[in-house]
Design a protein around this motif. Sequence first.
Motif, PDB file in Angstrom:
ATOM      1  N   PRO A   6     -29.044  13.396 -35.615  1.00  0.00           N
ATOM      2  CA  PRO A   6     -29.533  12.590 -34.492  1.00  0.00           C
ATOM      3  C   PRO A   6     -30.917  12.005 -34.690  1.00  0.00           C
ATOM      4  N   ILE A  52     -31.907   6.787 -36.815  1.00  0.00           N
ATOM      5  CA  ILE A  52     -31.414   5.722 -35.947  1.00  0.00           C
ATOM      6  C   ILE A  52     -31.631   4.356 -36.603  1.00  0.00           C
ATOM      7  N   ILE A  78     -32.750   2.057 -41.249  1.00  0.00           N
ATOM      8  CA  ILE A  78     -32.589   3.319 -40.513  1.00  0.00           C
ATOM      9  C   ILE A  78     -33.924   4.049 -40.594  1.00  0.00           C
ATOM     10  N   ILE A 134     -36.639   9.456 -36.692  1.00  0.00           N
ATOM     11  CA  ILE A 134     -37.419   9.560 -35.450  1.00  0.00           C
ATOM     12  C   ILE A 134     -38.618  10.493 -35.615  1.00  0.00           C
ATOM     13  N   HIS A 178     -32.143  -4.265 -30.819  1.00  0.00           N
ATOM     14  CA  HIS A 178     -32.148  -2.802 -30.944  1.00  0.00           C
ATOM     15  C   HIS A 178     -33.238  -2.136 -30.119  1.00  0.00           C
ATOM     16  N   VAL A 215     -33.432   1.761 -29.126  1.00  0.00           N
ATOM     17  CA  VAL A 215     -34.320   2.611 -29.929  1.00  0.00           C
ATOM     18  C   VAL A 215     -35.184   3.472 -29.016  1.00  0.00           C
ATOM     19  N   GLN A 223     -33.041   6.177 -27.456  1.00  0.00           N
ATOM     20  CA  GLN A 223     -32.658   7.209 -28.424  1.00  0.00           C
ATOM     21  C   GLN A 223     -33.823   8.142 -28.733  1.00  0.00           C
TER      22      GLN A 223
END
Length: 255
Positions: free
Chosen positions: A201, A204, A211, A214, A239, A243, A246
Amino acid sequence: MYSDYRGHKRNEVKVLVRIAICDDEKEAVTLHEEIIKDSLQSCGIGYEITTYTYSNNLLSDIAEDGFFYDLLLLDIEMPDVTGMELSKKIKPFLPNIKVIFITSHMEYAIDAFELSIFRYVPKNDLEKRLKTAVADAARLIELEAGKEYIIQAAGRMEKIPYKDIFYIQRDGGKNSVICSNTGTSKVRKSLQQVFEELDAPEFIFIDRGIIVNIIQIMKVADGMAFLKNGEVLPISRSHLQAVKQQINRFWGTHI
C-alpha cells in the motif's frame, strides 16, 4: 550508558526496535525510558533500549563502533552538543534513523525541517505525546522492515528493501527504473507489472509513468511530491486528488 532489552513471546515479536535515549539529565532519561517501555509493551512490540547522558558517547558508539539504532530520542537543549547538532552528525551514519526531539521550544521544529525529524514532543505535554510518538515510530519501523523487491537478470540477483525505494519510473514501454538510496536499477518489466509485484500500500501512482513510495514523501504542495532524497516529482492533475487521499488513508491506517 545503559541497555535494556524486552521481548515478547517468539510468535508475537515482528521487529526488535533498537532505541537510543540521550539527555544530559539522568532523571529525564529514566522518565523517557519508562514512558517508552510502557508504550511499546502495550503495543506488543519488542525493543532494546540504550541510554546515554553524554552526547559524545552516543556519537562515538555510532560513528566509531558501528552501533545501529532504529529510533533516537534526543533532548534538543543539551550542553556542548545540542540535540539538533547531534542529529546532523548521526544522519550520515544512520540515514534512515527516526528521530524524536524533546523540547520546550517548539520553534525548533521549523529550523530543523531539513533533518526529516519524525516527531517533536513538547516537555509540557511529555507523557501523552511521547507515548504516542514512540508507538507511531515503532509501527512505521515494523512497516518498513523485511520487505524486498528482487531483480533477477543475466545470472545476477539484486535485492532492494522497500524502505529504500524512492520511486519507480517508466523507461520506454517495457522497462522500468527503480531509484533507491543505493542508486538506480533497471528492470525489464513494465511499470504496471512492477507495481503488481510490489503489492504494497505504500506504493502509489502519481502519474502514468511514476510510482512513488509514500514513506519517502515529505510533503505534497503545488502539485509536486517532495521526497526525502531532495527530489521533487510532478503529480499529474488527474492523479492529484487520489494521491492526497491515498496518502491520508495510508498514514491513517498505519499510524
